[in-house]
Write a protein that holds these residues in place. Structure first.
Motif, PDB file in Angstrom:
ATOM      1  N   ALA A  86      19.338  -6.198  45.680  1.00  0.00           N
ATOM      2  CA  ALA A  86      18.990  -6.908  44.446  1.00  0.00           C
ATOM      3  C   ALA A  86      17.761  -7.783  44.667  1.00  0.00           C
ATOM      4  O   ALA A  86      16.845  -7.802  43.839  1.00  0.00           O
ATOM      5  N   ALA A  87      17.716  -8.502  45.782  1.00  0.00           N
ATOM      6  CA  ALA A  87      16.575  -9.370  46.074  1.00  0.00           C
ATOM      7  C   ALA A  87      15.293  -8.555  46.178  1.00  0.00           C
ATOM      8  O   ALA A  87      14.249  -8.942  45.627  1.00  0.00           O
ATOM      9  N   GLU A  88      15.345  -7.432  46.860  1.00  0.00           N
ATOM     10  CA  GLU A  88      14.144  -6.592  47.005  1.00  0.00           C
ATOM     11  C   GLU A  88      13.685  -6.040  45.662  1.00  0.00           C
ATOM     12  O   GLU A  88      12.491  -5.997  45.385  1.00  0.00           O
ATOM     13  N   GLN A  89      14.636  -5.619  44.826  1.00  0.00           N
ATOM     14  CA  GLN A  89      14.261  -5.063  43.531  1.00  0.00           C
ATOM     15  C   GLN A  89      13.637  -6.136  42.638  1.00  0.00           C
ATOM     16  O   GLN A  89      12.597  -5.916  42.008  1.00  0.00           O
ATOM     17  N   ILE A  90      14.254  -7.311  42.578  1.00  0.00           N
ATOM     18  CA  ILE A  90      13.700  -8.393  41.758  1.00  0.00           C
ATOM     19  C   ILE A  90      12.338  -8.810  42.300  1.00  0.00           C
ATOM     20  O   ILE A  90      11.401  -9.047  41.533  1.00  0.00           O
ATOM     21  N   LYS A  91      12.202  -8.869  43.612  1.00  0.00           N
ATOM     22  CA  LYS A  91      10.927  -9.238  44.238  1.00  0.00           C
ATOM     23  C   LYS A  91       9.829  -8.249  43.846  1.00  0.00           C
ATOM     24  O   LYS A  91       8.720  -8.642  43.480  1.00  0.00           O
ATOM     25  N   ARG A  92      10.138  -6.944  43.900  1.00  0.00           N
ATOM     26  CA  ARG A  92       9.152  -5.919  43.496  1.00  0.00           C
ATOM     27  C   ARG A  92       8.760  -6.098  42.034  1.00  0.00           C
ATOM     28  O   ARG A  92       7.583  -5.990  41.682  1.00  0.00           O
ATOM     29  N   GLU A  93       9.741  -6.360  41.169  1.00  0.00           N
ATOM     30  CA  GLU A  93       9.451  -6.533  39.746  1.00  0.00           C
ATOM     31  C   GLU A  93       8.553  -7.757  39.522  1.00  0.00           C
ATOM     32  O   GLU A  93       7.668  -7.726  38.675  1.00  0.00           O
ATOM     33  N   ILE A  94       8.788  -8.803  40.272  1.00  0.00           N
ATOM     34  CA  ILE A  94       7.947 -10.009  40.149  1.00  0.00           C
ATOM     35  C   ILE A  94       6.536  -9.703  40.643  1.00  0.00           C
ATOM     36  O   ILE A  94       5.552 -10.009  39.975  1.00  0.00           O
ATOM     37  N   GLN A  95       6.424  -9.072  41.797  1.00  0.00           N
ATOM     38  CA  GLN A  95       5.105  -8.770  42.359  1.00  0.00           C
ATOM     39  C   GLN A  95       4.351  -7.757  41.525  1.00  0.00           C
ATOM     40  O   GLN A  95       3.125  -7.780  41.490  1.00  0.00           O
ATOM     41  N   ASP A  96       5.064  -6.867  40.837  1.00  0.00           N
ATOM     42  CA  ASP A  96       4.411  -5.886  39.970  1.00  0.00           C
ATOM     43  C   ASP A  96       4.017  -6.472  38.612  1.00  0.00           C
ATOM     44  O   ASP A  96       3.410  -5.793  37.801  1.00  0.00           O
ATOM     45  N   GLY A  97       4.393  -7.717  38.350  1.00  0.00           N
ATOM     46  CA  GLY A  97       4.011  -8.370  37.112  1.00  0.00           C
ATOM     47  C   GLY A  97       4.974  -8.170  35.961  1.00  0.00           C
ATOM     48  O   GLY A  97       4.693  -8.580  34.834  1.00  0.00           O
ATOM     49  N   ARG A  98       6.115  -7.542  36.191  1.00  0.00           N
ATOM     50  CA  ARG A  98       7.087  -7.353  35.105  1.00  0.00           C
ATOM     51  C   ARG A  98       7.730  -8.680  34.695  1.00  0.00           C
ATOM     52  O   ARG A  98       8.257  -8.790  33.602  1.00  0.00           O
ATOM     53  N   THR A 101       4.395 -15.149  35.973  1.00  0.00           N
ATOM     54  CA  THR A 101       4.490 -16.521  36.470  1.00  0.00           C
ATOM     55  C   THR A 101       4.793 -17.477  35.314  1.00  0.00           C
ATOM     56  O   THR A 101       4.203 -17.374  34.249  1.00  0.00           O
ATOM     57  N   GLY A 102       5.730 -18.394  35.569  1.00  0.00           N
ATOM     58  CA  GLY A 102       6.086 -19.397  34.576  1.00  0.00           C
ATOM     59  C   GLY A 102       7.141 -18.968  33.580  1.00  0.00           C
ATOM     60  O   GLY A 102       7.658 -19.781  32.832  1.00  0.00           O
ATOM     61  N   ARG A 103       7.462 -17.688  33.553  1.00  0.00           N
ATOM     62  CA  ARG A 103       8.473 -17.180  32.623  1.00  0.00           C
ATOM     63  C   ARG A 103       9.846 -17.167  33.279  1.00  0.00           C
ATOM     64  O   ARG A 103       9.973 -17.107  34.491  1.00  0.00           O
ATOM     65  N   GLU A 104      10.870 -17.205  32.443  1.00  0.00           N
ATOM     66  CA  GLU A 104      12.235 -17.142  32.945  1.00  0.00           C
ATOM     67  C   GLU A 104      12.612 -15.698  33.242  1.00  0.00           C
ATOM     68  O   GLU A 104      12.187 -14.775  32.537  1.00  0.00           O
ATOM     69  N   LEU A 105      13.413 -15.527  34.283  1.00  0.00           N
ATOM     70  CA  LEU A 105      14.004 -14.225  34.549  1.00  0.00           C
ATOM     71  C   LEU A 105      15.126 -14.011  33.536  1.00  0.00           C
ATOM     72  O   LEU A 105      15.605 -14.973  32.935  1.00  0.00           O
ATOM     73  N   PRO A 106      15.581 -12.783  33.357  1.00  0.00           N
ATOM     74  CA  PRO A 106      16.760 -12.575  32.506  1.00  0.00           C
ATOM     75  C   PRO A 106      17.956 -13.361  33.061  1.00  0.00           C
ATOM     76  O   PRO A 106      17.959 -13.785  34.210  1.00  0.00           O
ATOM     77  N   SER A 107      18.967 -13.528  32.244  1.00  0.00           N
ATOM     78  CA  SER A 107      20.150 -14.281  32.658  1.00  0.00           C
ATOM     79  C   SER A 107      20.855 -13.574  33.815  1.00  0.00           C
ATOM     80  O   SER A 107      20.662 -12.377  34.048  1.00  0.00           O
ATOM     81  N   LEU A 108      21.681 -14.327  34.511  1.00  0.00           N
ATOM     82  CA  LEU A 108      22.456 -13.782  35.628  1.00  0.00           C
ATOM     83  C   LEU A 108      23.293 -12.597  35.177  1.00  0.00           C
ATOM     84  O   LEU A 108      23.321 -11.557  35.841  1.00  0.00           O
ATOM     85  N   SER A 113      24.396  -6.903  35.084  1.00  0.00           N
ATOM     86  CA  SER A 113      24.728  -5.717  34.303  1.00  0.00           C
ATOM     87  C   SER A 113      23.698  -4.600  34.515  1.00  0.00           C
ATOM     88  O   SER A 113      24.055  -3.447  34.742  1.00  0.00           O
ATOM     89  N   ALA A 114      22.416  -4.957  34.470  1.00  0.00           N
ATOM     90  CA  ALA A 114      21.358  -3.950  34.630  1.00  0.00           C
ATOM     91  C   ALA A 114      21.389  -3.314  36.020  1.00  0.00           C
ATOM     92  O   ALA A 114      21.136  -2.111  36.158  1.00  0.00           O
ATOM     93  N   MET A 115      21.709  -4.101  37.027  1.00  0.00           N
ATOM     94  CA  MET A 115      21.731  -3.581  38.403  1.00  0.00           C
ATOM     95  C   MET A 115      23.100  -3.041  38.800  1.00  0.00           C
ATOM     96  O   MET A 115      23.245  -2.508  39.888  1.00  0.00           O
ATOM     97  N   GLN A 116      24.078  -3.232  37.934  1.00  0.00           N
ATOM     98  CA  GLN A 116      25.461  -2.830  38.207  1.00  0.00           C
ATOM     99  C   GLN A 116      25.942  -3.432  39.526  1.00  0.00           C
ATOM    100  O   GLN A 116      26.455  -2.745  40.407  1.00  0.00           O
ATOM    101  N   MET A 117      25.754  -4.749  39.639  1.00  0.00           N
ATOM    102  CA  MET A 117      26.155  -5.505  40.822  1.00  0.00           C
ATOM    103  C   MET A 117      26.958  -6.717  40.379  1.00  0.00           C
ATOM    104  O   MET A 117      26.884  -7.129  39.229  1.00  0.00           O
TER     105      MET A 117
END
Length: 179
Positions: A86-98, A101-108, A113-117
């Motif tokens: 999960a950390a690697e996937q979120i990190k890639r999404e942040i680095q790819d610009g999805r 900066t300054g925006r909130e991530l989706p809720s926990l 739910s999206a990652m099925q974790m």
């Protein structure tokens, strides 16, 4: 452990975060208790617990000193495979610009739910990303905020470009005209 003892133990674990260097002497229990706004018995209990796992060592003058890290018998839990993924996937999404900066991530719950974790795995992933400085974790119940700023110019993965790896910005030239 009651809340007061837990707070004292939490305050004293600053040694593990490098706030008290190896070999440094801690203040006397009474002074620590006053600083942390806990009863002296709670500070003594926390000091004793930390001495039990050899994070602190008692001196002949009955004070505590931070022990060398190789002597510590503290075993911190490793994140689960799911949390690391999960950390690697979120990190890639942040680095790819999805997630700009300054925006909130989706809720926990949305990330879980999206990652099925499980929510616990995603929480651990978010804590690890906060430790890396990519996100900020605000008050409980609020989404994390992205701190990472993607480089505007230059390679997305500069450590690969330094080795001649990664995407190229121009086509290689063929000395014989491509024949």
């Amino acid at each position: 452990m009651n809340g007061r003892t837990t707070r004292a133990a939490t305050g004293l674990t600053d040694t593990a975060q490098g706030l008290y260097p190896v070999g440094s002497m801690l203040a006397r229990a009474a002074d620590l208790a006053a600083e942390l706004h806990v009863p002296e018995v709670a500070a003594n209990s926390a000091l004793s617990s930390m001495a039990g796992v050899v994070v602190l060592e008692r001196t002949p003058t009955h004070r505590y000193r931070v022990a060398e890290q190789q002597r510590w018998r503290v075993h911190l839990p490793r994140p689960s495979l799911s949390a690391r993924i999960a950390a690697e996937q979120i990190k890639r999404e942040i680095q790819d610009g999805r997630h700009p900066t300054g925006r909130e991530l989706p809720s926990l719950s949305a990330i879980s739910s999206a990652m099925q974790m499980t929510a616990d795995d995603v929480k651990r992933a978010l804590r690890d990303l906060a430790d890396e400085g990519l996100i900020a974790l605000p008050q409980p119940g609020r989404p994390a905020v992205v701190l990472y700023e993607a480089p505007e110019d230059g390679p997305l993965f500069p450590h690969l470009a330094d080795r001649g790896l990664g995407p190229r910005s121009e086509e290689p030239s063929c000395p014989d005209g491509g024949r």
